[in-house]
Design a protein around this motif. Structure first.
Motif, short mmCIF file in Angstrom:
data_model
loop_
_atom_site.label_atom_id
_atom_site.label_comp_id
_atom_site.label_asym_id
_atom_site.label_seq_id
_atom_site.Cartn_x
_atom_site.Cartn_y
_atom_site.Cartn_z
N CYS A 121 0.77 -1.03 -0.10
CA CYS A 121 -0.06 -0.04 0.15
C CYS A 121 0.78 1.24 -0.17
O CYS A 121 0.65 2.27 -0.75
CB CYS A 121 -0.87 0.16 1.22
N LEU A 122 1.84 1.15 0.82
CA LEU A 122 2.83 2.45 1.22
C LEU A 122 3.80 2.63 -0.17
O LEU A 122 4.22 3.61 -0.54
CB LEU A 122 3.56 2.32 2.23
N LYS A 123 4.03 1.59 -0.99
CA LYS A 123 4.69 1.76 -2.27
C LYS A 123 3.71 2.39 -3.28
O LYS A 123 4.32 3.18 -4.06
CB LYS A 123 5.24 0.19 -2.66
N ARG A 124 2.71 2.13 -3.30
CA ARG A 124 1.75 2.67 -4.18
C ARG A 124 1.29 3.97 -3.67
O ARG A 124 1.27 4.96 -4.70
CB ARG A 124 0.36 1.84 -4.35
N ILE A 125 0.97 4.03 -2.35
CA ILE A 125 0.63 5.71 -1.84
C ILE A 125 1.57 5.62 -0.70
O ILE A 125 1.42 5.40 0.57
CB ILE A 125 -0.74 5.42 -1.37
N PRO A 126 2.71 6.55 -0.96
CA PRO A 126 3.75 6.61 -0.12
C PRO A 126 2.99 7.46 1.27
O PRO A 126 2.20 7.93 1.04
CB PRO A 126 4.75 7.60 -0.61
N ALA A 127 3.77 7.25 2.45
CA ALA A 127 3.42 7.79 3.74
C ALA A 127 3.23 9.37 3.63
O ALA A 127 2.30 9.98 4.25
CB ALA A 127 4.24 7.37 4.87
N ASP A 128 4.25 9.95 2.90
CA ASP A 128 4.25 11.45 2.77
C ASP A 128 3.10 12.02 1.85
O ASP A 128 2.88 13.16 1.71
CB ASP A 128 5.62 11.92 2.28
N ARG A 129 2.26 11.07 1.27
CA ARG A 129 1.07 11.46 0.60
C ARG A 129 -0.42 11.10 1.46
O ARG A 129 -1.28 11.20 0.79
CB ARG A 129 1.11 10.85 -0.91
N LEU A 130 0.04 10.57 2.53
CA LEU A 130 -1.17 10.56 3.58
C LEU A 130 -1.39 11.59 4.44
O LEU A 130 -0.54 12.23 4.90
CB LEU A 130 -0.77 9.15 4.30
N TYR A 131 -2.76 11.68 4.78
CA TYR A 131 -3.22 12.71 5.74
C TYR A 131 -4.00 12.16 6.56
O TYR A 131 -4.62 11.05 6.58
CB TYR A 131 -4.03 13.76 4.76
N ILE A 140 -2.10 6.37 11.87
CA ILE A 140 -2.45 7.07 13.26
C ILE A 140 -1.41 8.06 13.46
O ILE A 140 -0.19 8.12 13.55
CB ILE A 140 -2.27 6.19 14.49
N PHE A 141 -2.11 9.58 13.22
CA PHE A 141 -1.17 10.57 13.39
C PHE A 141 -0.95 11.36 14.66
O PHE A 141 -1.92 11.41 15.23
CB PHE A 141 -1.81 11.62 12.17
N VAL A 142 0.16 11.79 15.01
CA VAL A 142 0.11 12.63 16.15
C VAL A 142 1.15 13.54 15.98
O VAL A 142 2.47 13.25 15.47
CB VAL A 142 1.01 11.40 17.44
N ASP A 143 0.97 14.72 16.21
CA ASP A 143 1.52 15.95 16.14
C ASP A 143 1.92 16.08 14.46
O ASP A 143 3.10 16.31 14.07
CB ASP A 143 2.79 16.23 16.89
N GLY A 144 1.20 15.55 13.50
CA GLY A 144 1.36 15.62 12.28
C GLY A 144 2.26 14.59 11.70
O GLY A 144 2.65 14.67 10.38
N ARG A 145 2.71 13.51 12.62
CA ARG A 145 3.44 12.32 11.88
C ARG A 145 2.93 11.14 12.22
O ARG A 145 2.15 10.88 13.29
CB ARG A 145 4.97 12.62 12.56
N ILE A 146 2.99 10.25 11.34
CA ILE A 146 2.54 8.73 11.71
C ILE A 146 3.42 8.13 12.70
O ILE A 146 4.49 7.98 12.67
CB ILE A 146 2.49 7.94 10.26
N VAL A 147 2.62 7.70 13.88
CA VAL A 147 3.34 6.92 14.64
C VAL A 147 2.82 5.46 14.72
O VAL A 147 3.85 4.56 15.06
CB VAL A 147 2.64 7.52 16.17
N GLU A 185 -7.26 3.70 17.00
CA GLU A 185 -6.32 4.98 17.04
C GLU A 185 -6.66 5.69 18.18
O GLU A 185 -5.79 6.58 18.59
CB GLU A 185 -7.13 5.74 15.77
N ARG A 186 -7.94 5.67 18.72
CA ARG A 186 -8.25 6.48 20.03
C ARG A 186 -7.21 6.08 21.21
O ARG A 186 -6.77 6.92 21.82
CB ARG A 186 -9.53 6.41 20.25
N ARG A 187 -7.07 4.75 21.22
CA ARG A 187 -6.14 4.16 22.50
C ARG A 187 -4.83 4.74 22.16
O ARG A 187 -4.13 5.13 23.18
CB ARG A 187 -6.28 2.65 22.26
N VAL A 188 -4.30 4.42 20.94
CA VAL A 188 -2.88 4.91 20.67
C VAL A 188 -2.47 6.31 20.88
O VAL A 188 -1.49 6.62 21.64
CB VAL A 188 -2.47 4.26 19.34
N ILE A 189 -3.67 7.18 20.50
CA ILE A 189 -3.41 8.82 20.57
C ILE A 189 -3.30 8.83 22.14
O ILE A 189 -2.39 9.69 22.63
CB ILE A 189 -4.30 9.27 19.87
N LYS A 190 -4.20 8.27 22.96
CA LYS A 190 -4.13 8.38 24.49
C LYS A 190 -2.76 8.31 25.07
O LYS A 190 -2.15 8.95 25.90
CB LYS A 190 -5.31 7.62 25.00
#
Length: 217
Positions: free
Chosen positions: A78-88, A114-121, A199-204
């Protein structure tokens, strides 16, 4: 957001237990909201949390080995076709292509960054066996099919959700090419609900310990 810390042994144990519980909750949400008996009763689905580098970190208890072992490969495709820097934030990846890391056509992977402070964690991922994905035989199983094109619908890595909005073009293709499409739609939505729960749990946890501490753990 608290300042990032390097987790000590106790904190590491707490994070490990908490993320395991997050995946357990994730699966409970999917099973409870699923439409098909194959998911609600037979449990033909698996849940996991993966790192930004597609490493499987936490998996559901009793989940299916072939689902879990192939998750990193499927997400990597998936990330090869849609790189992480193109995900929002709000984007969700989706695919069932056996030639791009998947298992077989009925198994669909859904993965939410899952984004935290604008970066995928991390990525929350659910792979589930759809009862039908089209093709020449009900249930998309038939020894008479001559090739993969006759077996059913094949979807390469796509965004099934874009910034929180479902991609109705992709959804329409899926629902117009599968039997009992109402059930397919219900299971797809249950995958999404499971990803949101994780996602909710990871962000917490990131808010409590810091995103860098979660990555380190």
């Amino acid at each position: 957001m608290k300042k990032s810390i390097t987790p000590d042994t106790t904190t590491l144990a707490v994070i490990r237990s908490g993320l395991s519980d997050a995946v357990a909750e994730m699966k409970a949400v999917v099973v409870r909201t699923a439409y098909s008996n194959l998911w609600k009763e037979a449990g033909d689905l698996s849940c996991g949390l993966l790192t930004e580098n597609c490493e499987l970190v936490v998996q559901g208890v009793g989940d299916i080995p072939i689902h879990l072992a192939s998750m990193p490969i499927s997400l990597g495709a998936c990330l090869k076709r849609i790189p992480a820097d193109r995900l929002y934030p709000g984007d969700v990846l989706y695919q069932n292509d056996p030639y791009q890391g998947n298992t077989h056509l009925p198994d669909f992977l859904m993965a939410k960054p899952i984004f935290v402070d604008g970066r995928i964690v991390a990525y929350a991922a659910v792979r589930g066996h759809y009862v039908d994905v089209g093709g020449g035989g009900p249930g998309s199983y038939s020894a008479a099919m001559p090739d993969i094109f006759a077996e059913g619908l094949r979807i390469p890595p796509v965004r099934i959700y874009e910034q929180g909005n479902i991609n109705n073009d992709i959804l329409d293709v899926l629902l117009h090419n599968t039997r009992n499409s109402h059930e397919r739609y219900g299971d797809l939505r249950s995958q999404y609900a499971g990803c949101l729960a994780a996602e909710r749990r990871v962000i917490k946890f990131c808010e409590k310990y810091g995103a860098d501490a979660i990555r380190s753990a």
